[in-house]
Design a protein around this motif. Structure first.
Motif, PDB file in Angstrom:
ATOM      1  N   LEU A 291      -0.604  -2.814   1.992  1.00  0.00           N
ATOM      2  CA  LEU A 291       0.601  -2.522   2.771  1.00  0.00           C
ATOM      3  C   LEU A 291       1.003  -1.073   2.548  1.00  0.00           C
ATOM      4  CD1 LEU A 291       2.772  -5.594   1.629  1.00  0.00           C
ATOM      5  CD2 LEU A 291       1.077  -5.540   3.459  1.00  0.00           C
ATOM      6  N   ASN A 292       1.562  -0.445   3.574  1.00  0.00           N
ATOM      7  CA  ASN A 292       2.134   0.881   3.348  1.00  0.00           C
ATOM      8  C   ASN A 292       3.529   0.719   2.742  1.00  0.00           C
ATOM      9  OD1 ASN A 292       3.979   0.341   5.410  1.00  0.00           O
ATOM     10  ND2 ASN A 292       2.919   1.593   6.936  1.00  0.00           N
ATOM     11  N   PRO A 293       4.224   1.804   2.376  1.00  0.00           N
ATOM     12  CA  PRO A 293       5.541   1.659   1.731  1.00  0.00           C
ATOM     13  C   PRO A 293       6.562   0.910   2.575  1.00  0.00           C
ATOM     14  CG  PRO A 293       4.697   3.872   1.373  1.00  0.00           C
ATOM     15  CD  PRO A 293       3.773   3.217   2.373  1.00  0.00           C
ATOM     16  N   GLU A 294       6.362   0.854   3.908  1.00  0.00           N
ATOM     17  CA  GLU A 294       7.292   0.120   4.778  1.00  0.00           C
ATOM     18  C   GLU A 294       6.889  -1.347   4.920  1.00  0.00           C
ATOM     19  OE1 GLU A 294       6.040   3.280   5.752  1.00  0.00           O
ATOM     20  OE2 GLU A 294       7.853   3.974   4.724  1.00  0.00           O
ATOM     21  N   LEU A 295       5.900  -1.790   4.131  1.00  0.00           N
ATOM     22  CA  LEU A 295       5.410  -3.169   4.117  1.00  0.00           C
ATOM     23  C   LEU A 295       4.673  -3.549   5.397  1.00  0.00           C
ATOM     24  CD1 LEU A 295       8.417  -5.011   2.398  1.00  0.00           C
ATOM     25  CD2 LEU A 295       6.459  -3.855   1.370  1.00  0.00           C
ATOM     26  N   VAL A 296       4.054  -2.573   6.029  1.00  0.00           N
ATOM     27  CA  VAL A 296       3.195  -2.815   7.191  1.00  0.00           C
ATOM     28  C   VAL A 296       1.758  -2.956   6.698  1.00  0.00           C
ATOM     29  CG1 VAL A 296       2.301  -1.850   9.338  1.00  0.00           C
ATOM     30  CG2 VAL A 296       4.722  -1.593   8.764  1.00  0.00           C
ATOM     31  N   ILE A 297       1.032  -3.955   7.207  1.00  0.00           N
ATOM     32  CA  ILE A 297      -0.348  -4.190   6.801  1.00  0.00           C
ATOM     33  C   ILE A 297      -1.249  -3.095   7.386  1.00  0.00           C
ATOM     34  CG2 ILE A 297      -2.311  -5.772   6.946  1.00  0.00           C
ATOM     35  CD1 ILE A 297      -0.301  -8.073   7.112  1.00  0.00           C
TER      36      ILE A 297
END
Length: 397
Positions: A291-297
């Motif tokens: 995940l990126n820091p924004e919680l996007v896969i």
């Protein structure tokens, strides 16, 4: 005094200083970050007056260039440099800067060839450093000259790499063997993420093109340690040694680095790293996603997609709580650990088919500990393995 007369006088003064042997090569070590061995030296010009005052090149090189004396100066330095380098062990290289005006197709190649032959210096040990500026005026002539140098056995280094607009294009057109990362990126790498990204990119580019990468201007152990973490193999700078005389360079080669100062470099190649990750993806009964820091896969294994009931291609660019809505509240709970600087505890996730995974979340950080994202690692668990010996579940929700 007329400007022309002044220029003539300056030119004659500089020429006399060259003839009197007042310009000397100094040598700055280039070391292996793995074990601090000196791999070679960059040759740098210094003027030493009869009174013993040492002047750096920035004080006389521009005047030499305006006076048309760079070739004479280079010849004087080469004669001295080749004599000294011939006394070093065979594996030590000598690195030498070439100015843009010298890549004009007139004297450079033949001067180097003749001088090396005269002093029995193997040109395979000579590294020629060029900058992008040297290529901008007349790329065709510069290319011809560089190819001739390479054909004689010299290796070619692209100096100050990353500061120009077209550096990457030159790598395709020219026989470059070495990239030198400009010191401006090294100076700012501890506090600027963009500098670290550029350095990591250059190191990765060098590996993919089978080129050596040298970090210039390393002055602190913190910088060296970060470069080791990035995987850079070679460096130069005041941390490892200032430019020294020829006699001191020989003594430096005989010195043994203190064992307490040695570090291992992260030497995994990109292929090896990719293989490790692929192996993790393929472990039976495990699932993984990033995940990126924004919680996007941003990436996920096929097993992860199967466990959450999604098609693999549909997962990318989705928020994790869109994929597993039941975990939205749990993610807020984990946020508390992040804010307190605590490690995330493993916890149980009940999946759509009714089975459970033990999930471990870890931070993914760069060399300066800045957050790049999260790794979510899941292991398919039986009821017995989900419990401590007391039967208490592990962070079940």
């Amino acid at each position: 005094m007329k400007p022309g007369v002044e220029n003539d006088e300056t030119r004659e003064l500089l020429r006399q200083r060259i003839k009197l042997g007042e310009f000397h090569p100094f040598f700055q070590p280039i070391v292996s970050l793995e074990d601090l061995r000196v791999m070679g030296f960059e040759m740098l010009a210094r003027h030493i007056s009869p009174e013993g005052i040492v002047t750096p090149p920035s004080d006389f090189i521009p005047a030499m260039e305006r006076s048309g004396l760079l070739d004479e100066l280079m010849l004087s330095l080469m004669v001295q440099g080749f004599k000294i380098a011939a006394t070093w062990p065979e594996q030590q290289f000598l690195s030498m800067n070439v100015s843009p005006s010298q890549l004009d197709g007139r004297y450079l190649t033949e001067t180097i060839r003749h001088t090396a032959r005269e002093f029995q210096f193997d040109l395979a040990r000579l590294k020629i450093e060029i900058t992008e500026t040297a290529l901008l005026n007349d790329i065709n002539t510069a290319r011809t000259e560089i190819e001739a140098l390479s054909g004689m056995g010299c290796t070619i280094a692209m100096d100050d790499f990353g500061t120009g607009y077209s550096s990457l294009a030159w790598l395709i057109q020219l026989p470059v063997n070495t990239l030198k990362i400009d010191s401006s990126f090294i100076r700012s790498m501890l506090h600027k993420k963009d500098s670290r990204k550029i350095i990591s990119s250059v190191v990765g580019l060098g590996r993919s093109l089978d080129m050596d990468v040298i970090a210039e201007g390393v002055e602190t152990e913190e910088q060296a340690e970060m470069l080791r973490g990035i995987g850079c193999l070679y460096a130069q700078g005041y941390l490892f040694g200032k430019p020294v005389s020829g006699a001191e360079s020989c003594r430096m080669l005989n010195a043994i680095p203190h064992k307490g100062s040695l570090r291992r470099v992260a030497r995994l190649s990109l292929d090896q790293r990719a293989h490790q990750i692929s192996s993790m993806y393929a472990i039976p009964g495990t699932s993984i996603c990033f995940l990126n820091p924004e919680l996007v896969i941003v990436d996920a294994s096929d097993t992860f997609a199967e466990r959450v009931g999604w098609a693999p291609q549909d997962l990318i660019h989705k928020y994790i709580y869109e994929v597993i809505p039941s975990q939205a509240e749990k993610l807020l709970w984990l946020q508390e650990f992040r804010l307190k600087g605590l490690p995330y505890p493993p916890y149980e996730v009940v999946l759509p088919d009714g089975s459970s995974d033990l999930v471990m979340v870890t931070r993914v950080e760069d060399e300066a500990k800045d957050l790049l994202g999260f790794c979510v690692f899941g292991v398919k668990m039986s009821d017995t393995r989900l419990c401590y010996p007391t039967g208490r579940p592990i962070w079940s929700w």
